[in-house]
Structures are given as structure tokens and as C-alpha cells.
Design an enzyme around this catalytic site. Structure first.
Site, PDB file in Angstrom:
ATOM      1  N   SER A 192       0.819  -1.214   0.000  1.00  0.00           N
ATOM      2  CA  SER A 192       0.000   0.000   0.000  1.00  0.00           C
ATOM      3  C   SER A 192       0.851   1.260   0.000  1.00  0.00           C
ATOM      4  CB  SER A 192      -0.927   0.016   1.220  1.00  0.00           C
ATOM      5  OG  SER A 192      -1.887  -1.008   1.136  1.00  0.00           O
ATOM      6  N   GLU A 201       2.658   0.144  15.179  1.00  0.00           N
ATOM      7  CA  GLU A 201       3.083   1.472  14.748  1.00  0.00           C
ATOM      8  C   GLU A 201       3.844   2.240  15.827  1.00  0.00           C
ATOM      9  OE1 GLU A 201      -0.559   0.279  12.379  1.00  0.00           O
ATOM     10  OE2 GLU A 201      -0.009   0.297  14.519  1.00  0.00           O
ATOM     11  N   PHE A 219      -2.782   5.942  11.139  1.00  0.00           N
ATOM     12  CA  PHE A 219      -1.912   5.171  12.017  1.00  0.00           C
ATOM     13  C   PHE A 219      -0.553   5.839  12.216  1.00  0.00           C
ATOM     14  CE2 PHE A 219      -4.198   1.563   9.638  1.00  0.00           C
ATOM     15  CZ  PHE A 219      -5.352   1.757  10.371  1.00  0.00           C
ATOM     16  N   HIS A 241      -2.785   7.457   2.278  1.00  0.00           N
ATOM     17  CA  HIS A 241      -4.227   7.270   2.502  1.00  0.00           C
ATOM     18  C   HIS A 241      -4.803   8.345   3.433  1.00  0.00           C
ATOM     19  CE1 HIS A 241      -2.935   3.514   0.785  1.00  0.00           C
ATOM     20  NE2 HIS A 241      -4.165   3.012   0.771  1.00  0.00           N
ATOM     21  N   ASP A 301     -13.032   2.775   2.756  1.00  0.00           N
ATOM     22  CA  ASP A 301     -12.643   2.293   4.083  1.00  0.00           C
ATOM     23  C   ASP A 301     -13.339   3.050   5.208  1.00  0.00           C
ATOM     24  OD1 ASP A 301     -11.055   0.538   2.768  1.00  0.00           O
ATOM     25  OD2 ASP A 301      -9.158   1.205   3.621  1.00  0.00           O
ATOM     26  N   ARG A 306      -4.130   8.031  -1.611  1.00  0.00           N
ATOM     27  CA  ARG A 306      -4.367   6.751  -2.257  1.00  0.00           C
ATOM     28  C   ARG A 306      -4.821   6.841  -3.715  1.00  0.00           C
ATOM     29  NH1 ARG A 306      -9.234   2.667  -0.345  1.00  0.00           N
ATOM     30  NH2 ARG A 306      -8.793   0.940  -1.754  1.00  0.00           N
TER      31      ARG A 306
END
Length: 317
Positions: free
Chosen positions: A40, A61, A86, A112, A120, A170
Site C-alpha cells: 500500500s 506502529e 496510524f 491514505h 474504508d 491513495r
């Protein structure tokens, strides 16, 4: 009026991957850490080329930030990679205590971001990250607009000593900035010259700002369009020079209007030359599930919304 061409839609996260790959070949002190999202974040090629300098820490993380901070002590330049939610909200304590407080040379690279994460949904669509990161003393905050600029920024931040938050996205978006550009941290980019209204935009909203400028031009309105890729440190001079000509300003960002670019610009104006301002941003709300285009339309983050804000703010002069 200058015309910009979309050379082919690309995702900005791939610009990060391309920049990291190039850095890996140039500087053996570059290391990369990822929290189980290698594909990703487009870090696969760096991993393949430099397996000894790539660290997969898994869904941990907070641990990744601590490891990255420690690596800097030995002269390494760590680039961390995970989703923006995150990269910030989940690990804010670790960033504050282990990285920002001691001014560690960590590059926090976040994909993202914003509503364009899409389907999402709200739990992943962080719209507060710029505010979180810009309030940390010594943290540089960058939000790039297309593939080429993201690649250039990724390469540039390796030369900057100190913590950096690099935000990208993204979806595939217009790729219109020069391939050979030199990215200068803290230096805004003038895209259009105009005298009627200033539009400053960041990230995915930069292309939308140009589209809005085109539609305004058709109505005889000339817009000064500025790409603010660095939110901290902010190019105050570019903003003040522009509003001195136009007398009003629109700020556009894929972020909450609390804590984002618009708020930083408002502070500059308030301290120097109070000026009518309209905010194109999310209005203190979470996102929801949907396609990026649907969400940008619903939450008013597109060329149509910028055009409308420009007309409104001009009426307040």
C-alpha cells in the site's frame, strides 16, 4: 492564463515509492520501516533492492516510531510508512516524546490521508493529522499535490535535518507539476497570476483550484493560485504578497477547517493584514464510506466548491 496538462493520472503514494527507491540508491544511511503495509505504501522496490535496510515491524506502529527514533542515533535516516491515521493519531505520544521532543531525524511518511481513502470509511479517513503534526515544535509538515511533487518532496526531505511529516494519498489524481522540479521546503509555488481573488490550496485540492481558476476566468475573474505544499513552515511572504493584490483569499484543503492550512493562513492574515477569507475544508465532521469523487462532492472539496467560495469572498471585500 497559463494552462496545465494532466500527463496521466497517478497516485501520490507511488510518487513516494519512486522517491524512496531513488534515495535508496544514493544514500546508504536511508532506511525504511513499514507497519504491515508495504504494498500500500509502494515500498516493495526499496525492500527488494535493500533488504538489509528495510524493516517490517508488523501492526505495531508505536514500536515503529520508537525504533526509527533510535536508528537516528547511529546516523541512519529512517522513513516510516503506514496510513496517515496510524502514522499520527495512533502514535501521537511516541512521536511527541521520542521524535519531536529530541528533534530526531525521522521522516514520517503517511499515505491514505483525508476523505479520498474512500470506501474504508471514517475510522481510516483522518482529517485532523495536519493539525496534530503542525502543533509539534520543530515538526515540518508537507502535503503534496501529485506524483511528481511527492517524488521530489520525498527526495528533498532526506536532506533536511529534523522530523518531517509527509502526507500523501491513495487515489490516482492529475499529474501536472514538472517531472524535473526542485522541491524547496517552505517555498510556495505560484501557479496562476491574478488580481481578483487569491486561492491557496494544498494536496489533492491544488488541481481542483486550477480547475476553479479556469471556470472563474470564463466569467472574467482572474485568480492568483498558489500551491502550498509546505504547511509548516508556511510561506507567509507568498500569501501576504498575493492578498496585497487581490484583497481576499480562499484556502482549500482535504482536512478539517480546524487545525489545517486555512487556520494557519488566518493567523498570518490576522497578525499582518486582516483580509476576508473563505475556507474550503471539512466542517468539523468525520467522513464516511464512499468513492473519493462522491465524498469530495458531498463534503464540498472540489473545483465547484472553490469557485463558489471565491465568488463569495470577493463579495466581502
Amino acid at each position: 492564463m497559463k494552462k496545465y496538462t494532466d500527463t496521466g493520472k497517478k497516485d501520490t503514494r507511488s510518487g513516494f515509492g519512486a522517491g524512496l527507491t531513488e534515495l535508496g540508491k544514493k544514500n546508504e544511511n536511508i532506511v525504511a520501516l513499514c507497519a504491515d503495509l508495504t504494498g500500500s505504501l509502494k515500498m516493495d522496490e526499496f525492500k527488494a533492492n535493500h533488504p538489509d535496510r528495510f524493516f517490517q515491524v508488523g501492526i505495531a506502529e508505536a514500536n515503529m516510531m520508537g525504533i526509527a527514533a533510535g536508528m537516528t542515533i547511529g546516523g541512519k535516516i529512517p522513513f516510516t510508512g503506514t496510513f496517515a491515521n496510524f502514522s499520527t493519531g495512533r502514535v501521537y505520544d511516541q512521536i511527541r516524546q521520542s521524535i519531536a521532543y529530541s528533534h530526531k531525524n525521522v521522516k514520517i511518511c503517511a499515505s491514505h490521508a483525508g476523505l479520498t481513502l474512500g470506501e474504508d470509511g471514517a475510522t481510516h479517513q483522518i482529517l485532523e493529522d495536519i493539525g496534530l503534526m503542525k502543533m509539534l515544535p520543530g515538526m515540518t509538515v508537507i502535503n503534496t499535490c501529485d506524483f511528481n511533487q511527492t517524488k521530489a518532496a520525498t527526495i528533498a526531505i532526506a536532506e533536511h535535518h529534523g522530523p518531517v511529516y509527509l502526507r500523501f494519498g491513495r487515489p490516482k489524481v492529475a499529474n501536472f507539476t514538472p517531472e524535473d522540479q526542485v522541491f524547496e521546503i517552505g517555498k510556495a509555488v505560484q501557479l496562476q497570476e491574478g488580481n481578483d481573488v487569491t486561492i491557496v490550496a494544498t494536496g489533492h485540492l491544488v488541481w481542483e483550484a486550477l480547475e476553479a481558476a479556469n471556470s472563474l476566468h470564463e466569467q472574467g475573474i482572474s485568480a492568483d493560485v498558489i500551491n502550498i505544499h509546505t504547511i509548516k513552515p508556511l510561506d507567509k511572504e507568498a500569501i501576504l504578497n498575493s492578498v496585497a493584490k487581490t484583497g481576499c483569499i480562499v484556502t482549500a484543503e482535504e482536512h478539517n477547517y480546524h487545525g489545517g492550512l486555512g487556520e494557519s493562513v488566518a493567523r498570518v492574515l490576522g497578525e499582518n493584514t486582516p483580509t476576508p477569507q473563505e475556507f474550503v475544508a471539512t466542517q468539523d465532521t468525520f467522513g464516511e464510506s464512499g468513492t473519493p469523487a462522491q465524498l469530495m462532492e458531498k463534503y464540498g472539496l472540489n473545483a465547484k466548491a472553490i469557485h463558489k467560495a471565491a465568488k463569495k469572498v470577493m463579495g466581502r471585500k
